[in-house]
Design a protein around this motif. Structure first.
Motif, short mmCIF file in Angstrom:
data_model
loop_
_atom_site.label_atom_id
_atom_site.label_comp_id
_atom_site.label_asym_id
_atom_site.label_seq_id
_atom_site.Cartn_x
_atom_site.Cartn_y
_atom_site.Cartn_z
N ASP A 111 -8.27 5.62 15.66
CA ASP A 111 -7.81 6.03 16.99
C ASP A 111 -9.04 6.28 17.86
N VAL B 133 0.90 6.67 3.68
CA VAL B 133 -0.10 7.72 3.91
C VAL B 133 0.56 8.79 4.77
N LEU C 11 1.09 -1.95 18.03
CA LEU C 11 2.22 -1.39 17.27
C LEU C 11 3.41 -2.34 17.29
N ARG D 184 0.86 -1.18 0.00
CA ARG D 184 0.00 0.00 0.00
C ARG D 184 0.90 1.23 0.00
N PRO D 185 0.52 2.26 -0.71
CA PRO D 185 1.37 3.46 -0.69
C PRO D 185 1.34 4.10 0.70
N ASN E 143 -8.92 7.00 21.16
CA ASN E 143 -8.54 7.63 22.43
C ASN E 143 -9.42 8.82 22.83
N LEU F 279 6.38 2.92 21.14
CA LEU F 279 5.10 2.22 20.99
C LEU F 279 3.94 3.21 20.92
N SER F 280 4.21 4.40 20.40
CA SER F 280 3.16 5.39 20.24
C SER F 280 3.36 6.03 18.87
N ILE G 150 -7.27 1.48 17.57
CA ILE G 150 -6.03 1.60 18.35
C ILE G 150 -6.29 2.50 19.55
N ALA G 151 -5.86 2.03 20.72
CA ALA G 151 -6.03 2.81 21.96
C ALA G 151 -4.65 3.11 22.51
N GLY G 152 -4.13 2.28 23.44
CA GLY G 152 -2.77 2.49 23.93
C GLY G 152 -1.75 2.18 22.84
N GLY G 153 -2.02 1.13 22.08
CA GLY G 153 -1.12 0.75 20.99
C GLY G 153 0.08 -0.07 21.42
N GLN H 171 0.20 12.41 7.02
CA GLN H 171 -0.81 13.15 7.78
C GLN H 171 -0.13 14.20 8.64
N VAL I 66 1.11 10.40 15.09
CA VAL I 66 -0.22 10.97 14.82
C VAL I 66 -1.21 10.72 15.95
N MET I 67 -0.87 9.82 16.89
CA MET I 67 -1.73 9.63 18.07
C MET I 67 -1.47 10.70 19.13
N THR J 294 2.14 8.01 8.40
CA THR J 294 1.39 7.57 9.58
C THR J 294 2.14 6.51 10.39
N ARG J 295 3.11 5.84 9.76
CA ARG J 295 3.85 4.79 10.47
C ARG J 295 4.91 5.35 11.41
N PHE K 7 -0.66 2.36 6.38
CA PHE K 7 -2.07 2.31 6.79
C PHE K 7 -2.64 3.72 6.81
N GLY K 8 -3.95 3.82 6.61
CA GLY K 8 -4.66 5.07 6.80
C GLY K 8 -4.95 5.27 8.27
N PHE K 9 -5.24 6.49 8.67
CA PHE K 9 -5.40 6.78 10.09
C PHE K 9 -6.49 7.83 10.27
N GLU K 10 -7.40 7.60 11.21
CA GLU K 10 -8.38 8.63 11.55
C GLU K 10 -8.69 8.58 13.03
N ARG K 11 -9.10 9.74 13.55
CA ARG K 11 -9.49 9.82 14.96
C ARG K 11 -10.99 9.87 15.05
#
Lengths: 216, 319
Positions: free
Chosen positions: B50, A42, B35, A39-40, B52, A103-104, B28-31, A44, A107-108, A61-62, B4-8
């Motif tokens: 996400d 992404v 991850l 997958r390409p 959270n 482990l975070s 995904i919460a704590g991850g 953000q 983007v989170m 995003t990774r 991967f795509g990501f949204e909140r």
């Protein structure tokens, strides 16, 4: 068979180089035709505060928080050890709490307040925990040290906030600022040089905890 | 790691809708576990949602006199909550016996329930594993199985659930609350939450695609003496070889759940009934039908001794 001329050897080499190149082209074609194509990436945007400075940037995003700190912001004090949450070298303080930044996802952490070792103190103005690690020789190679110090600063806050640990005898009483509490709480920070005894001395010094044995 | 795509998501309904829109998505919460597995490409979600910001991070009293623990309450906050410390000390003790301070600060209640096994063959993508790659075989059964299951397993899988928190929740008769992708809610007893591996070890819980855990509900406090006894290879920051969650009442009755021995916290009410007759009687009933490997046969006697030690701790606490 007549011996090969120098020209013929070079020509053969060029041909075999071409032959070597062919399979990699074929592999690329195979990869493109495989049932699970890549997958390409992404990208953000994320905005957060690092050591009091607002930063906003666009990342894959990774990207982990650890890689954002090290690779995007050049804050290389935070170390990548295992990259799987097992060693604690990447420990940073996010919104007042220590976490494994490996482990975070970056983007989170939208809107988060991040403190790294660079934000705790500077060479000219050390944080008391940094000064104590120097005083007590709380390291050997130093690779785990930024994580140890960030963790230690947060550990003392956790004890002051009354958060219990595995070794807290009475869950309904505030935990003691004592060596066994500090040891248990620091178990997520490994030191392969084995400087644990001096690390504990440094943290106890800052905590003002009762010292073990004579203070040499 | 795969892209991967990501949204909140900001509401549970929006999270469920996002899951329905994106097949192969994960919450995904704590991850802290997801991850780790994504870096190894054991988990390869095409999209992350996400959760959270869903506001599921409070602990509230229920009308029945129990507690409703939001899915996103961090392990540190749950273990440190004054009501939990006073009325459900078993739960605080189990949480504090798990992971490290850094991980507990991020790990959530729902995520802890859903963490994957630490079976070395599940983690090693160069080895067969029916859970990771259905049909590839089980490397563990005839391999390195010291940490793995002794009961409840199948020819296809001998993985254990690695958690401590769920062992305490099982003894406490906790109930998992969820919202589905269609917006419907349901309540699942923790003891019914995990699926036996059978020949589909890749399916670990009764959750449907897109179903989101919103809370875990504890019944009113049980009182008694509560002990969580964990036996592991290091004094801290290690998964259990076996763990025992015990609630012992003054009359000798009680409940016991054991971790580190099966795909779920292992509890049998008929074994609870043996508590007045001591650890050997309880263990005999609890592990009736156990099928350990040569590597992990020791867990049978270790579990019985850990239970005896937990009973001694509980009796000492009441003395």
């Amino acid at each position: 068979m007549s011996p090969l001329t120098r020209r013929e050897v070079l020509k053969a080499g060029a041909t075999s180089a071409g032959a070597v190149a062919l399979p990699s082209v074929a592999q690329a074609a195979n990869a493109a035709a495989s049932p699970a194509p890549a997958r390409p990436p992404v990208r953000q945007r994320v905005a957060l505060e690092v050591n009091g400075r607002q930063v906003e940037l666009e990342v894959d995003t990774r990207t982990t928080l650890l890689d954002l700190l090290r690779e995007e912001l050049q804050l290389t004090g935070t170390k990548k050890g295992c990259d799987h949450g097992q060693c604690g070298a990447c420990t940073t303080i996010v919104d007042g709490r220590r976490i494994n930044s490996c482990l975070s996802l970056a983007v989170m952490n939208e809107g988060a307040r991040v403190t790294t070792i660079e934000g705790l103190g500077t060479p000219g103005r050390l944080h008391p925990m940094q000064a104590a690690f120097v005083k007590h020789d709380g390291y050997q190679c130093g690779y785990c040290t930024p994580g140890q110090i960030c963790s230690a600063v947060a550990v003392l806050d956790e004890i002051r906030d009354g958060i219990p640990s595995h070794v807290t005898a009475d869950l309904t009483a505030p935990p003691a600022l004592a060596g066994d509490e500090i040891r248990e709480r620091m178990s997520g920070n490994l030191c392969r040089c084995g400087a644990y005894a001096n690390i504990l001395d440094a943290i106890e010094d800052v905590a003002g905890a009762p010292r073990r044995g004579a203070d040499a | 790691m795969r892209a991967f795509g990501f949204e909140r998501a900001v509401t549970p309904a929006a999270a469920a809708a996002a899951a329905a829109r994106n097949p192969g998505a994960k919450f995904i919460a704590g991850g802290t576990n997801l991850l780790d597995l994504m870096k190894l490409e054991i988990e390869t979600p095409a999209h992350l949602i996400d959760v959270n910001a869903l506001g599921l991070d409070s602990i509230e009293s229920t009308d029945e006199g129990g507690l409703r623990i939001g899915a996103l309450v961090r392990n540190t906050d749950l273990a440190g909550d004054e009501r939990v410390r006073a009325d459900y000390p078993l739960l605080s003790r189990a949480l504090l016996a798990g992971a490290s301070g850094q991980l507990r600060n991020r790990a959530t209640t729902a995520g802890n329930l859903l963490q994957r096994t630490r079976c070395p063959y599940f983690y090693d993508t160069d080895q067969p594993c029916n859970k990771r790659l259905p049909g590839s075989g089980c490397g563990a059964r005839d391999g390195y199985s010291r940490q793995l299951a002794i009961i409840g397993h199948s020819p296809d899988c001998i993985a254990t659930h690695p958690g401590d928190m769920p062992v305490a929740m099982c003894a406490l008769d906790a109930v998992v609350e969820t919202v589905g992708a269609d917006g419907g809610t349901r309540r699942i007893a923790l003891d019914d939450f995990y699926l036996a591996p059978g020949n589909t070890p890749q399916r670990e819980t009764v959750l449907e695609a897109g179903e989101l855990i919103t809370a875990v509900v504890l019944p009113p406090p049980l009182g008694g003496r509560q002990v969580y006894r964990k036996v592991r290879d290091r004094a801290s920051y290690a998964f259990a070889l076996v763990s025992v969650a015990l609630i012992l009442q003054d009359d000798g009755s009680g409940r016991v759940a054991v971790g580190g021995v099966a795909h779920k916290p292992w509890r049998r009410t008929e074994a609870d009934a043996e508590l007045p007759r001591g650890a050997a009687a309880v263990a005999a009933r609890l592990f009736e039908g156990a099928a350990p490997t040569e590597d992990n046969r020791f867990k049978l006697s270790l579990a019985e001794r850990a239970l005896a030690a937990a009973l001694a701790d509980a009796q000492e606490a009441s003395a």
